[in-house]
Write a protein that holds these residues in place. Sequence first.
Motif, PDB file in Angstrom:
ATOM      1  N   VAL A  44      37.867  49.361  42.906  1.00  0.00           N
ATOM      2  CA  VAL A  44      39.290  49.644  43.130  1.00  0.00           C
ATOM      3  C   VAL A  44      39.464  51.031  43.736  1.00  0.00           C
ATOM      4  O   VAL A  44      40.268  51.226  44.660  1.00  0.00           O
ATOM      5  N   GLY A  45      38.723  52.006  43.252  1.00  0.00           N
ATOM      6  CA  GLY A  45      38.799  53.357  43.812  1.00  0.00           C
ATOM      7  C   GLY A  45      38.390  53.401  45.272  1.00  0.00           C
ATOM      8  O   GLY A  45      39.005  54.093  46.084  1.00  0.00           O
ATOM      9  N   ARG A  46      37.360  52.643  45.621  1.00  0.00           N
ATOM     10  CA  ARG A  46      36.918  52.616  47.024  1.00  0.00           C
ATOM     11  C   ARG A  46      37.956  51.948  47.915  1.00  0.00           C
ATOM     12  O   ARG A  46      38.145  52.345  49.060  1.00  0.00           O
ATOM     13  N   VAL A  47      38.639  50.933  47.406  1.00  0.00           N
ATOM     14  CA  VAL A  47      39.695  50.288  48.189  1.00  0.00           C
ATOM     15  C   VAL A  47      40.872  51.245  48.358  1.00  0.00           C
ATOM     16  O   VAL A  47      41.416  51.403  49.452  1.00  0.00           O
ATOM     17  N   ASP A  55      37.806  50.877  51.902  1.00  0.00           N
ATOM     18  CA  ASP A  55      36.578  50.082  52.005  1.00  0.00           C
ATOM     19  C   ASP A  55      36.913  48.598  51.882  1.00  0.00           C
ATOM     20  O   ASP A  55      37.491  48.163  50.898  1.00  0.00           O
ATOM     21  N   LEU A  56      36.551  47.823  52.894  1.00  0.00           N
ATOM     22  CA  LEU A  56      36.812  46.389  52.867  1.00  0.00           C
ATOM     23  C   LEU A  56      35.701  45.606  52.185  1.00  0.00           C
ATOM     24  O   LEU A  56      35.844  44.417  51.946  1.00  0.00           O
ATOM     25  N   ASN A  57      34.616  46.256  51.859  1.00  0.00           N
ATOM     26  CA  ASN A  57      33.521  45.617  51.146  1.00  0.00           C
ATOM     27  C   ASN A  57      33.151  46.478  49.938  1.00  0.00           C
ATOM     28  O   ASN A  57      32.079  47.066  49.887  1.00  0.00           O
ATOM     29  N   PRO A  58      34.067  46.555  48.943  1.00  0.00           N
ATOM     30  CA  PRO A  58      33.809  47.453  47.815  1.00  0.00           C
ATOM     31  C   PRO A  58      32.826  46.897  46.804  1.00  0.00           C
ATOM     32  O   PRO A  58      32.583  47.513  45.789  1.00  0.00           O
ATOM     33  N   GLY A  59      32.258  45.743  47.073  1.00  0.00           N
ATOM     34  CA  GLY A  59      31.352  45.138  46.118  1.00  0.00           C
ATOM     35  C   GLY A  59      29.939  45.676  46.177  1.00  0.00           C
ATOM     36  O   GLY A  59      29.082  45.239  45.434  1.00  0.00           O
ATOM     37  N   ALA A  60      29.688  46.608  47.066  1.00  0.00           N
ATOM     38  CA  ALA A  60      28.340  47.166  47.181  1.00  0.00           C
ATOM     39  C   ALA A  60      27.945  47.824  45.865  1.00  0.00           C
ATOM     40  O   ALA A  60      28.778  48.308  45.116  1.00  0.00           O
ATOM     41  N   ARG A  61      26.668  47.847  45.588  1.00  0.00           N
ATOM     42  CA  ARG A  61      26.169  48.395  44.331  1.00  0.00           C
ATOM     43  C   ARG A  61      26.200  49.918  44.273  1.00  0.00           C
ATOM     44  O   ARG A  61      25.881  50.503  43.259  1.00  0.00           O
ATOM     45  N   LEU A  69      45.063  44.175  43.867  1.00  0.00           N
ATOM     46  CA  LEU A  69      43.741  44.785  43.858  1.00  0.00           C
ATOM     47  C   LEU A  69      42.630  43.735  43.864  1.00  0.00           C
ATOM     48  O   LEU A  69      41.574  43.949  44.446  1.00  0.00           O
ATOM     49  N   THR A  70      42.876  42.606  43.215  1.00  0.00           N
ATOM     50  CA  THR A  70      41.891  41.528  43.230  1.00  0.00           C
ATOM     51  C   THR A  70      41.687  41.009  44.642  1.00  0.00           C
ATOM     52  O   THR A  70      40.548  40.829  45.094  1.00  0.00           O
ATOM     53  N   THR A  71      42.774  40.785  45.363  1.00  0.00           N
ATOM     54  CA  THR A  71      42.636  40.297  46.739  1.00  0.00           C
ATOM     55  C   THR A  71      42.078  41.385  47.654  1.00  0.00           C
ATOM     56  O   THR A  71      41.338  41.081  48.589  1.00  0.00           O
ATOM     57  N   SER A  72      42.431  42.642  47.398  1.00  0.00           N
ATOM     58  CA  SER A  72      41.922  43.742  48.227  1.00  0.00           C
ATOM     59  C   SER A  72      40.419  43.936  48.072  1.00  0.00           C
ATOM     60  O   SER A  72      39.758  44.408  48.994  1.00  0.00           O
ATOM     61  N   THR A  73      39.891  43.589  46.914  1.00  0.00           N
ATOM     62  CA  THR A  73      38.451  43.737  46.694  1.00  0.00           C
ATOM     63  C   THR A  73      37.696  42.471  47.073  1.00  0.00           C
ATOM     64  O   THR A  73      36.502  42.366  46.799  1.00  0.00           O
ATOM     65  N   GLY A  74      38.392  41.532  47.681  1.00  0.00           N
ATOM     66  CA  GLY A  74      37.735  40.290  48.076  1.00  0.00           C
ATOM     67  C   GLY A  74      37.317  39.447  46.886  1.00  0.00           C
ATOM     68  O   GLY A  74      36.363  38.683  46.973  1.00  0.00           O
ATOM     69  N   GLY A  75      38.008  39.589  45.768  1.00  0.00           N
ATOM     70  CA  GLY A  75      37.680  38.818  44.576  1.00  0.00           C
ATOM     71  C   GLY A  75      36.524  39.381  43.775  1.00  0.00           C
ATOM     72  O   GLY A  75      36.098  38.781  42.799  1.00  0.00           O
ATOM     73  N   VAL A  96      36.579  42.001  41.969  1.00  0.00           N
ATOM     74  CA  VAL A  96      37.140  42.394  40.683  1.00  0.00           C
ATOM     75  C   VAL A  96      38.018  41.236  40.231  1.00  0.00           C
ATOM     76  O   VAL A  96      39.039  40.946  40.861  1.00  0.00           O
ATOM     77  N   PRO A  97      37.648  40.538  39.164  1.00  0.00           N
ATOM     78  CA  PRO A  97      38.425  39.369  38.734  1.00  0.00           C
ATOM     79  C   PRO A  97      39.834  39.749  38.276  1.00  0.00           C
ATOM     80  O   PRO A  97      40.041  40.776  37.638  1.00  0.00           O
ATOM     81  N   PHE A  98      40.780  38.882  38.610  1.00  0.00           N
ATOM     82  CA  PHE A  98      42.170  39.102  38.232  1.00  0.00           C
ATOM     83  C   PHE A  98      42.309  39.252  36.726  1.00  0.00           C
ATOM     84  O   PHE A  98      43.026  40.127  36.245  1.00  0.00           O
ATOM     85  N   TRP A  99      41.626  38.403  35.971  1.00  0.00           N
ATOM     86  CA  TRP A  99      41.800  38.423  34.523  1.00  0.00           C
ATOM     87  C   TRP A  99      41.225  39.680  33.878  1.00  0.00           C
ATOM     88  O   TRP A  99      41.652  40.050  32.790  1.00  0.00           O
ATOM     89  N   SER A 100      40.306  40.352  34.538  1.00  0.00           N
ATOM     90  CA  SER A 100      39.814  41.610  33.962  1.00  0.00           C
ATOM     91  C   SER A 100      40.917  42.658  34.015  1.00  0.00           C
ATOM     92  O   SER A 100      41.152  43.383  33.042  1.00  0.00           O
ATOM     93  N   LEU A 101      41.628  42.735  35.137  1.00  0.00           N
ATOM     94  CA  LEU A 101      42.712  43.707  35.267  1.00  0.00           C
ATOM     95  C   LEU A 101      43.943  43.281  34.473  1.00  0.00           C
ATOM     96  O   LEU A 101      44.544  44.083  33.755  1.00  0.00           O
ATOM     97  N   ALA A 102      44.350  42.016  34.589  1.00  0.00           N
ATOM     98  CA  ALA A 102      45.542  41.539  33.881  1.00  0.00           C
ATOM     99  C   ALA A 102      45.335  41.577  32.373  1.00  0.00           C
ATOM    100  O   ALA A 102      46.251  41.943  31.621  1.00  0.00           O
ATOM    101  N   GLY A 103      44.135  41.222  31.911  1.00  0.00           N
ATOM    102  CA  GLY A 103      43.849  41.268  30.478  1.00  0.00           C
ATOM    103  C   GLY A 103      43.927  42.682  29.923  1.00  0.00           C
ATOM    104  O   GLY A 103      44.497  42.913  28.859  1.00  0.00           O
ATOM    105  N   GLY A 104      43.375  43.626  30.663  1.00  0.00           N
ATOM    106  CA  GLY A 104      43.454  45.025  30.236  1.00  0.00           C
ATOM    107  C   GLY A 104      44.884  45.529  30.203  1.00  0.00           C
ATOM    108  O   GLY A 104      45.281  46.239  29.276  1.00  0.00           O
TER     109      GLY A 104
END
Length: 179
Positions: A44-47, A52-58, A118-124, A126-134
């Motif tokens: 999320v911070g990288r987005v 960053d359009l590919n924030p899933g990098a390790r 943020l879920t759509t911005s990270t290309g999925g 970051v799962p929606f339920w992780s953010l919504a649940g928190g």
Amino acid sequence: MQRREHSVIREGTIAGIVGAVVAAVWLFVFDMATGRPLQTPNAVGRVLFAGDLNPGARVISPEAILGFGLVHLITFLVGGIALTGLAHLVSRSPALRMGLWIGLVVAFGYFAGIAYMLTTSTGGRVPFWSLAGGNFLALGAMAWYLWRRHPQLGIRAPLGSEVRATPHAPGAPQGTPHR
């Protein structure tokens, strides 16, 4: 019972910190359970800050994590102060208690909308339920804190009971009873 002074800013700041900590702990536990520590704040911070359009990098970026933490904290502080302001209004006028519930629903809707964005911005990644649940747990913790600080929020009184009836009908002589 001793009357205590309530400061909207002080209580709101504490409520916001409670919410921010609960959400952060949830995200940390969720990320640890999936085997990707700090993935959510990093992605999320990288987005948010690097576009960053590919924030899933390790690659973990401390700047992205700190930036996410700052935005996270400020958002919860503003939300905590707003909800505390509503709680203070309701404490003084129980007729506004529905406004507090509406405020909680609007706050959750706001946070759910941000979570979806943020879920759509990270290309999925970051799962929606992780953010919504928190966010759901954080709002619950903030509401619990405010409920404990303002026990009069739980007083059940008929709607309109806070308004005193006039002692006589308007325009009637003083001795005439009100019907």
